[in-house]
Enzyme design. Structure first.
Site, PDB file in Angstrom:
ATOM      1  N   GLU A 249      -4.939 -10.985   6.782  1.00 51.00           N
ATOM      2  CA  GLU A 249      -6.357 -10.815   6.464  1.00 51.00           C
ATOM      3  C   GLU A 249      -6.391 -10.328   5.020  1.00 51.00           C
ATOM      4  O   GLU A 249      -6.261  -9.147   4.746  1.00 51.00           O
ATOM      5  CB  GLU A 249      -7.018  -9.811   7.415  1.00 51.00           C
ATOM      6  CG  GLU A 249      -8.531  -9.761   7.277  1.00 51.00           C
ATOM      7  CD  GLU A 249      -9.034  -8.467   6.665  1.00 51.00           C
ATOM      8  OE1 GLU A 249     -10.146  -8.478   6.114  1.00 51.00           O
ATOM      9  OE2 GLU A 249      -8.328  -7.444   6.742  1.00 51.00           O
TER      10      GLU A 249
ATOM     11  N   ASP B 147      -3.884  -6.487   9.229  1.00 51.10           N
ATOM     12  CA  ASP B 147      -5.192  -6.088   8.723  1.00 51.10           C
ATOM     13  C   ASP B 147      -5.084  -5.550   7.295  1.00 51.10           C
ATOM     14  O   ASP B 147      -4.088  -4.932   6.916  1.00 51.10           O
ATOM     15  CB  ASP B 147      -5.771  -5.010   9.643  1.00 51.10           C
ATOM     16  CG  ASP B 147      -7.145  -4.556   9.204  1.00 51.10           C
ATOM     17  OD1 ASP B 147      -8.079  -5.376   9.235  1.00 51.10           O
ATOM     18  OD2 ASP B 147      -7.290  -3.382   8.821  1.00 51.10           O
TER      19      ASP B 147
END
Length: 645
Positions: free
Chosen positions: A365, A314
């Site tokens: 991401e 993330d």
């Protein structure tokens, strides 16, 4: 044997491991830090080991000593504190009490604990993760047989707390997910489940992204044994498991990692760099060797102990840039905004993971144009296998949200991805971030009546499935849910009783299974010979068409997408070979919620060159619809043989 002697013996056993931990090269630190059962001369002890390098003293308190301070032993100059308990047993709660150099004390969790009390309680729990005799050998063997780049990858992203709940509103457990989630995902034609972070976290509103316990699953769903059984069952059913992971920043709650020993421990010493203003968290000091050992060990823990198949890292941009959400940033030694420690950490992370687990799906991401995210480290890249194509997602959704009467003015949003679609190895995401905070649900983004909304959703999904890149959809998208996602309640399953929703769900199921059956849609996803663009300048009609190719010449498929509510009665499409072609999918078919009950299904080519192809035929393209057309009986003259496909 006295406890003091056992402590000395353990230190000697761990000495090399501790050395590696302190230089950032210990990749299994969970095997000695945290709590572990130790047997010596028929006596079973529990060892408690914690890294707190600048603490004046560390004390162990728990159920087993009536929560009275029990001073731990500092193992020379290593920064590791150790204590042994003969009374501690599985299930006991405990904490560490850290005394800093000023004499202040604070209760802290064990950063390496593998189980915690259910929030809002926060004690660590003595818990032994026993060796498991895994029964997923066939799944593991199949992962090695063929490169994932040449296999279908269609991810169902979920938030575990809000997919489904019991009738009384209580959360599903990992056992419930075995019974209900895995069969549903398999039936719907997805290949993998991606969980938003499952690590222990105190606040559900954070969706799991503000982690406190990196080595434990969230206690609201169960424990590690239950989670491992879930993963095993998913593998037995042919479903892979991906977990979101947050190595850039962590929860700043005082009882957790924040300023662990009274000084900056896991975070940067520079307060500006430590403070993550946007998320209210603290940034890991990724240049600190012990933090590298902590995090890389953690990633390997989920791969080794829990058999997860992939890790979606993330907020990679937060790791890559010094000025990401930081108004007070200072340039690096080269005078620019790159976070050199963060970049080196990501390279080290991917290098180590692929050394031990070469089939891992390492997914970034990352929302910028940083060069080389999926390029191998030995070629100067970061070493990820995939990157979320955020540019494709943003442009596509911006286009879909426009009124159809002005849509042609934004046509280039849909074709811009053709300029860079092979710069990285991409996953096309329609993720949770796009259906919260007032952005509306996927259905709600689309202007017009429900018929047009669902027609556009079917068109969008068909375009996405055909576009080069692997796929990801957030839960609820397959239902045509009208409301935005809400983390505190289950999906609007009741919507399936409304007009169009059930037909739309059937469409998603159909196209997902079609995706897995058509090699042209997945086999050459990362190279330019996987696509031939036919029509990407048709602004007035707002049609896009292209051919997707598999590795074999016979494996190809034509996609035609009409983004306006105007039926095109004589659309000519160019094809590479003479012969017959047939419709494989029409998103406007009545069974999917459209109006078409029949259509000409077989097309005979004419020797009319078109769209840089030697042959062509005319077809009808419904309004707000996509067609998949495949060869039925074509002739490849170069090889002088007929291919029947």
């Amino acid at each position: 044997m006295k406890e003091g002697n056992i402590t000395k013996n353990l230190y000697q056993e761990w000495k090399d491991d501790i050395y590696l931990f302190n230089i950032g090269q210990q990749y299994a630190s969970y095997r000695f830090l945290g709590n572990h059962f130790v047997k010596r001369n028929e006596t079973v002890y529990v060892s408690f080991a914690v890294w707190a390098p600048h603490a004046k003293h560390v004390y162990l308190v728990g159920d087993f000593n009536d929560w009275t301070y029990e001073r731990m032993t500092c193992l020379e100059e290593t920064g590791i504190w150790l204590s042994l308990s003969e009374k501690a047993k599985s299930g006991d709660c405990y904490k560490y009490v850290i005394e800093d150099e000023q004499g202040n004390t604070i209760y802290k969790i064990d950063p390496f604990a593998k189980k915690f009390e259910r929030p809002p309680k926060d004690a660590s729990i003595v818990y032994d993760v026993a060796p498991k005799k895994w029964k997923d050998g066939l799944w593991q063997a199949n992962k090695k047989r063929k490169d994932i780049l040449e296999k279908p990858l269609n991810i169902y992203e979920i938030h575990a707390g809000s997919w489904k709940r019991h009738l009384d509103g209580t959360l599903y457990s990992f056992d419930d997910f075995k019974k209900y989630l895995v069969p549903y995902v398999k039936d719907m034609g997805y290949t993998h489940i991606e969980f938003m972070p499952l690590m222990e976290h105190p606040l559900e509103e954070s969706w799991g992204y503000q982690v406190t316990g990196y080595y434990a699953v969230a206690s609201i769903f169960g424990d590690l044994d239950a989670f491992r059984d879930f993963v095993e069952y998913a593998h037995q059913q042919g479903i892979g498991i991906i977990m979101d992971w947050v190595p850039g920043h962590f929860c700043r709650n005082a009882y957790a990692l924040a300023y662990y020993d009274g000084t900056p421990t896991y975070e940067y010493s520079d307060e500006d760099r430590a403070n993550n203003q946007g998320w209210g968290t603290l940034n890991f000091d990724l240049g600190k060797p012990q933090v590298q050992s902590f995090l890389i060990s953690n990633a390997l823990f989920w791969l080794d102990v829990c058999h997860v198949d992939g890790i979606r890292v993330d907020a990679v941009s937060n790791i890559l840039y010094l000025d990401f959400d930081n108004l007070s940033w200072k340039p690096n030694k080269y005078g620019d905004n790159r976070n050199l420690e963060g970049i080196d950490f990501l390279k080290q992370l991917n290098t180590i993971i692929y050394r031990y687990y070469p089939t891992t799906l390492m997914i970034a991401e990352e929302s910028t144009s940083f060069d080389g995210v999926t390029r191998p480290v030995y070629h100067g890249g970061l070493g990820f296998l995939f990157k979320w194509n955020m540019g494709w997602m943003n442009d596509t959704l911006a286009y879909i949200e426009t009124d159809t009467y002005v849509r042609k003015d934004y046509y280039r949003l849909m074709t811009f991805s053709f300029m860079y679609m092979f710069h990285d190895q991409f996953i096309l995401p329609l993720s949770h971030d796009e259906v919260v905070h007032g952005k509306n649900s996927m259905l709600g983004k689309i202007k017009g009546d429900r018929y047009k909304q669902f027609a556009t959703l079917r068109l969008l999904q068909a375009y996405m499935i055909a576009h080069p890149g692997k796929k990801l959809n957030f839960m609820g998208y397959e239902l045509g849910q009208f409301l935005e996602w809400r983390f505190y309640s289950q999906l609007e399953w009741i919507d399936l009783q409304r007009p169009f929703n059930q037909e739309y769900q059937y469409f998603i199921k159909t196209i997902n299974h079609l995706y897995q059956s058509q090699k042209a849609l997945y086999e050459v996803d990362t190279k330019s010979d996987g696509i031939t663009v036919l029509d990407a300048d048709n602004i007035d009609e707002s049609i896009i068409s292209f051919i997707r190719h598999g590795k074999q010449k016979r494996d190809f498929l034509i996609m035609i997408a009409n983004f306006l509510p105007i039926e095109r009665l004589t659309y000519r499409v160019g094809v590479p070979y003479e012969g017959q072609y047939e419709i494989l999918l029409n998103t406007e078919a009545k069974e999917y919620g459209g109006t078409w009950t029949h259509t000409k299904s077989i097309y005979q080519t004419e020797k009319i060159p078109y769209q840089n192809q030697p042959y062509s035929f005319e077809c009808v393209v419904p309004s707000l619809a996509a067609l998949y057309i495949k060869p039925k009986r074509v002739y490849i003259k170069k090889e002088m043989k007929e291919l029947t496909v």
